[in-house]
Scaffold this active site. Structure first.
Site, short mmCIF file in Angstrom:
data_model
loop_
_atom_site.label_atom_id
_atom_site.label_comp_id
_atom_site.label_asym_id
_atom_site.label_seq_id
_atom_site.Cartn_x
_atom_site.Cartn_y
_atom_site.Cartn_z
N HIS A 281 -9.75 -5.96 4.05
CA HIS A 281 -8.88 -6.60 3.36
C HIS A 281 -9.46 -6.41 1.62
O HIS A 281 -9.77 -7.37 1.23
CB HIS A 281 -8.75 -8.03 3.65
N GLU B 155 -5.34 -2.66 1.72
CA GLU B 155 -6.16 -3.04 3.02
C GLU B 155 -5.74 -2.02 4.27
O GLU B 155 -4.90 -1.89 4.92
CB GLU B 155 -5.53 -4.41 3.52
#
Ligand code: TA6
Length: 301
Positions: free
Chosen positions: A170, A273
């Site tokens: 992320h 991400e």
């Protein structure tokens, strides 16, 4: 514990290149310094919090108001989402994005490779993880700090039954002004839009950020490039074994609700991400492994 945690890891250090020191909140981190670049990774969540290639400014965003404690995710850098993404479908009380980003990992090795340094950390299933997820697993995060930032997430099924999981690196990238960025993702044609009750949309042209943006792009294999005219740089993210790319910026209203994001910081971050989520969740047979990899580079503007 008599010896501070950092002493336990002294054995892994490479003097003047890779040191284990006490970081924010007293959490131990590995600080890497090489001619090609520098960086940092906390044992907490095996969380990369800094990467700075030589002759470049910091590439990752890190909130000035991040929390630094067990049970809380660091805001910024590269949180690891595993074994689910966002909420756990069958348990609203389960921690968002899984349970590995909020616990201490262990150092497996620190090695030099050409001009770079590879820091490997691992975490394994235990009684605590089984409260949330019954699987037996070993997770290794192998991070290469150099002129590029390489992150490999290796999942090994150490159990006797097949396991299925979601995963995401992320990554929060630092940008001059998110509204001025242009993101190219050649094969990012379709996405689920969380800001529009997860309905499926078609991406036309470049990805521009003009309001809250929270999209899971589907079946994407190509490199993603963020063009930042303010910092005058282009960040390229290349993926291996990842079929989703999530693009997120909370924008002003949602950012104001985030206690670990300082005022206006939302304008200086864009999450790209590499991931495998939703219908692209990964299945691994007993004894087998899956490796998802992402490489970030700063390329000519
Ligand atoms: O990756 C985007 C997202 O799923 C957003 O929906 C938002 O929740 C973001 O992650 C941050 O999640 P966190 O749990 O770190 O606050």
């Amino acid at each position: 514990m008599t010896a501070p945690l950092t002493d336990l890891y002294r054995q892994f250090e490479i003097p003047g290149v890779a040191e284990v020191v006490s970081g924010n909140g007293g959490l131990p981190k590995v600080r890497v310094t090489t001619a090609e670049g520098s960086g940092e990774i906390y044992l907490h969540g095996a969380h990369v919090t800094s990467w700075k290639p030589a002759a470049e400014d910091e590439v990752l965003f890190l909130s000035a108001k991040s929390q630094w404690e067990d049970g809380r995710a660091i805001r910024g850098g590269v949180p690891i989402c595993f074994p689910w993404f966002r909420g756990k479908a069958d348990d609203p009380k389960a921690p968002a994005h899984g349970f590995v980003r909020t616990k201490a990992w262990q150092i497996e090795s620190i090695k030099q490779a050409a001009g770079a340094v590879i820091v490997s950390m691992f975490t394994e299933s235990d009684d605590n993880t089984k409260k949330w997820w019954p699987a037996e697993f070993r997770l290794v995060h192998r991070v290469t700090f150099g002129s590029e930032l390489g992150m490999e997430l290796e999942v090994t099924n150490t159990g006797k039954t097949s396991l299925q999981f979601e995963e995401a690196l992320h990554a929060y990238f630092r940008v001059g002004n998110v509204e001025m960025t242009h993101t190219q993702a050649p094969d990012a044609f379709h996405y689920y839009d969380k800001t529009d009750v997860h309905t499926k949309h078609t991406q036309l042209g470049e990805i521009m950020i003009t309001s809250e943006t929270d999209r899971v792009y589907l079946n994407t294999r190509d490199p993603i490039e963020v063009e930042d005219p303010v910092l005058k740089r282009r960040i390229r993210v290349t993926k291996e074994n990842s079929l989703n790319t999530v693009v997120w910026n909370p924008w002003e209203q949602k950012a104001a609700l985030m206690s670990d994001l300082a005022k206006e910081e939302w304008t200086q971050m864009l999450c790209i991400e590499p991931s495998n989520v939703l219908s692209f969740a990964v299945e691994v047979a007993p004894g087998q492994q899956h490796k998802m990899k992402a490489v970030a580079q700063v390329v000519d503007f």
